[in-house]
Motif scaffolding. Structure first.
Motif, mmCIF file in Angstrom:
data_model
loop_
_atom_site.group_PDB
_atom_site.id
_atom_site.type_symbol
_atom_site.label_atom_id
_atom_site.label_comp_id
_atom_site.label_asym_id
_atom_site.label_seq_id
_atom_site.Cartn_x
_atom_site.Cartn_y
_atom_site.Cartn_z
ATOM 1 N N ARG A 92 0.822 -1.215 0.000
ATOM 2 C CA ARG A 92 0.000 0.000 0.000
ATOM 3 C C ARG A 92 0.853 1.261 0.000
ATOM 4 O O ARG A 92 0.554 2.236 -0.697
ATOM 5 C CB ARG A 92 -0.920 -0.021 1.212
ATOM 6 C CG ARG A 92 -1.888 1.154 1.291
ATOM 7 C CD ARG A 92 -2.850 1.003 2.466
ATOM 8 N NE ARG A 92 -2.162 1.061 3.740
ATOM 9 C CZ ARG A 92 -2.071 0.024 4.580
ATOM 10 N NH1 ARG A 92 -2.580 -1.160 4.260
ATOM 11 N NH2 ARG A 92 -1.448 0.155 5.736
ATOM 12 N N GLU A 93 1.910 1.282 0.791
ATOM 13 C CA GLU A 93 2.683 2.500 1.008
ATOM 14 C C GLU A 93 3.824 2.707 0.015
ATOM 15 O O GLU A 93 4.190 3.850 -0.270
ATOM 16 C CB GLU A 93 3.255 2.495 2.436
ATOM 17 C CG GLU A 93 2.205 2.530 3.530
ATOM 18 C CD GLU A 93 1.448 3.838 3.573
ATOM 19 O OE1 GLU A 93 2.045 4.884 3.233
ATOM 20 O OE2 GLU A 93 0.262 3.824 3.939
ATOM 21 N N ALA A 151 10.594 0.633 7.931
ATOM 22 C CA ALA A 151 10.375 0.287 6.532
ATOM 23 C C ALA A 151 10.355 1.534 5.649
ATOM 24 O O ALA A 151 10.919 1.533 4.543
ATOM 25 C CB ALA A 151 9.064 -0.484 6.395
ATOM 26 N N ARG A 152 9.726 2.607 6.123
ATOM 27 C CA ARG A 152 9.636 3.829 5.320
ATOM 28 C C ARG A 152 11.031 4.458 5.134
ATOM 29 O O ARG A 152 11.399 4.864 4.024
ATOM 30 C CB ARG A 152 8.680 4.827 5.964
ATOM 31 C CG ARG A 152 8.355 6.023 5.064
ATOM 32 C CD ARG A 152 7.313 6.940 5.710
ATOM 33 N NE ARG A 152 6.055 6.265 5.920
ATOM 34 C CZ ARG A 152 5.146 6.038 4.969
ATOM 35 N NH1 ARG A 152 5.384 6.423 3.725
ATOM 36 N NH2 ARG A 152 4.014 5.422 5.257
ATOM 37 N N ALA A 153 11.792 4.545 6.221
ATOM 38 C CA ALA A 153 13.146 5.104 6.121
ATOM 39 C C ALA A 153 14.007 4.257 5.197
ATOM 40 O O ALA A 153 14.763 4.790 4.360
ATOM 41 C CB ALA A 153 13.771 5.188 7.508
ATOM 42 N N CYS A 154 13.899 2.941 5.325
ATOM 43 C CA CYS A 154 14.672 2.036 4.475
ATOM 44 C C CYS A 154 14.312 2.234 3.007
ATOM 45 O O CYS A 154 15.195 2.315 2.141
ATOM 46 C CB CYS A 154 14.402 0.592 4.910
ATOM 47 S SG CYS A 154 15.197 -0.648 3.867
ATOM 48 N N HIS A 155 13.025 2.316 2.723
ATOM 49 C CA HIS A 155 12.581 2.460 1.333
ATOM 50 C C HIS A 155 13.076 3.770 0.718
ATOM 51 O O HIS A 155 13.564 3.796 -0.414
ATOM 52 C CB HIS A 155 11.053 2.404 1.265
ATOM 53 C CG HIS A 155 10.512 2.585 -0.115
ATOM 54 N ND1 HIS A 155 10.673 1.645 -1.108
ATOM 55 C CD2 HIS A 155 9.823 3.624 -0.686
ATOM 56 C CE1 HIS A 155 10.109 2.070 -2.225
ATOM 57 N NE2 HIS A 155 9.589 3.270 -1.999
ATOM 58 N N ILE A 156 12.982 4.853 1.471
ATOM 59 C CA ILE A 156 13.422 6.160 0.949
ATOM 60 C C ILE A 156 14.923 6.157 0.686
ATOM 61 O O ILE A 156 15.385 6.590 -0.376
ATOM 62 C CB ILE A 156 13.047 7.282 1.941
ATOM 63 C CG1 ILE A 156 11.522 7.448 2.009
ATOM 64 C CG2 ILE A 156 13.706 8.595 1.535
ATOM 65 C CD1 ILE A 156 11.048 8.367 3.116
ATOM 66 N N THR A 207 5.988 7.650 -5.993
ATOM 67 C CA THR A 207 5.797 8.837 -5.156
ATOM 68 C C THR A 207 6.158 8.594 -3.694
ATOM 69 O O THR A 207 6.352 9.535 -2.935
ATOM 70 C CB THR A 207 4.338 9.321 -5.236
ATOM 71 O OG1 THR A 207 3.467 8.244 -4.835
ATOM 72 C CG2 THR A 207 3.981 9.749 -6.641
ATOM 73 N N ALA A 208 6.253 7.322 -3.307
ATOM 74 C CA ALA A 208 6.551 7.012 -1.904
ATOM 75 C C ALA A 208 7.911 7.536 -1.462
ATOM 76 O O ALA A 208 8.107 7.861 -0.287
ATOM 77 C CB ALA A 208 6.469 5.503 -1.674
#
Length: 312
Positions: free
Chosen positions: A154-155, A182-187, A160-161
């Motif tokens: 989803r995220e 997870a968000r920090a890792c992805h960015i 755009t994430a």
């Protein structure tokens, strides 16, 4: 004079101690555990800092790895405790160092946002500098019935994430979670040009009756999955001293660093070619250091900073 010898200043004659103190133009002092505990001043410490300025004519700066307050808020705390430093420019804080670094870094685009894993003080400092951020001071957790696979899909399934994010900034975060990790890792893995900054890498916060994980524990988790190191914006990185070196005419060889932690404060002094005074109001006393020779030895030692007052 006492280079890395761990000399107890109370073992010196008054004249020797006075001569030693004359060797410094500037004093940089840690806050937590050295001058105060939370909002309570340590006996005699405030009086020493004020006397070093009013009687001895020294420039005094406060330095902290505390990323829970902005520089202005830390200055207000100092004023409340009676510390008579001239203005907030005499506070060296990781939140302000982060702002200064972003403003000066050539690859950081001021139109991009900053993702903050940390508290709201970081967001306030960034906002005052006109830098937009998101994530600070908020919980982000898997909802009941939600699976990590669903969250990731989803995220992070669209470009755009990770778009329009110029930096990931990490501080102490009581709401740290798998989702934030997870968000920090992805960015960070999606954009190699994204800066990765942290307020400090203090692994643990030590209190008289308990220890709790520090910012360094959170940083280590993100570094591990992002497979890249974070740049530290607090002690012992000498980077935090650069603004003073360039604007205030600070001379490291005539500067004394006072602190309560040998791993952070004494190492910081060494990294900056300053002398170090360790006070025993934190977790390290002189006997402890002599029993653990792997720890960095300060140049000089006092049981508490207030012991210095009669010699100023």
């Amino acid at each position: 004079m006492f280079k890395a010898s761990g000399t107890n200043l109370l073992d010196l004659q008054a004249e020797q101690l006075s001569d030693w103190l004359k060797g410094f133009d500037t004093i940089i002092s840690d806050g937590d555990g050295t001058i105060w505990f939370d909002d309570t001043p340590i006996e005699g410490a405030v009086e020493v800092l004020n006397a070093l300025q009013s009687r001895a004519g020294k420039k005094v700066y406060l330095i902290t790895n505390n990323g829970l307050k902005t520089r202005h808020e830390l200055f207000q705390r100092a004023e409340k405790l009676g510390i008579q430093i001239p203005n907030e420019m005499h506070i060296i804080s990781p939140t302000q160092t982060i702002v200064d670094y972003l403003k000066q870094h050539k690859t950081f685009d001021r139109t991009k946002r900053v993702y903050v894993v940390g508290n709201a003080a970081i967001a306030r400092e960034l906002s005052e500098a006109g830098i937009e951020s998101f994530g600070a001071g908020k919980a982000e957790e898997l909802q009941p019935g939600d699976k990590w696979q669903q969250f990731v899909q989803r995220e992070f399934s669209t470009p755009t994430a990770a778009a329009n994010v110029g930096a990931v900034v990490v501080g102490w975060d009581e709401y740290f979670s798998y989702c934030k990790l997870a968000r920090a890792c992805h960015i960070l893995t999606s954009n190699p040009d994204c800066l990765f900054l942290v307020t400090n890498k203090d692994a643990v916060h030590k209190y008289p009756k308990l220890n709790i994980p520090g910012t360094g524990a959170i940083v280590a988790a993100i570094e591990s999955c992002a497979e890249r190191p974070a740049l530290e914006m607090g002690k012992p990185n000498p980077l935090v001293l650069e603004p003073l070196l360039s604007t205030a005419g600070l001379r490291p060889e005539r500067t004394l660093m006072i602190g309560d932690c040998c791993k952070i404060d004494v190492t910081f002094a060494r990294n900056c070619n300053m002398q170090s005074l360790l006070v025993g109001t934190g977790s390290y006393q002189l006997d402890t250091l002599r029993e653990n020779p792997q720890l960095p030895m300060p140049d000089v030692y006092l049981p508490k900073l207030g012991n210095l007052l009669p010699y100023i």
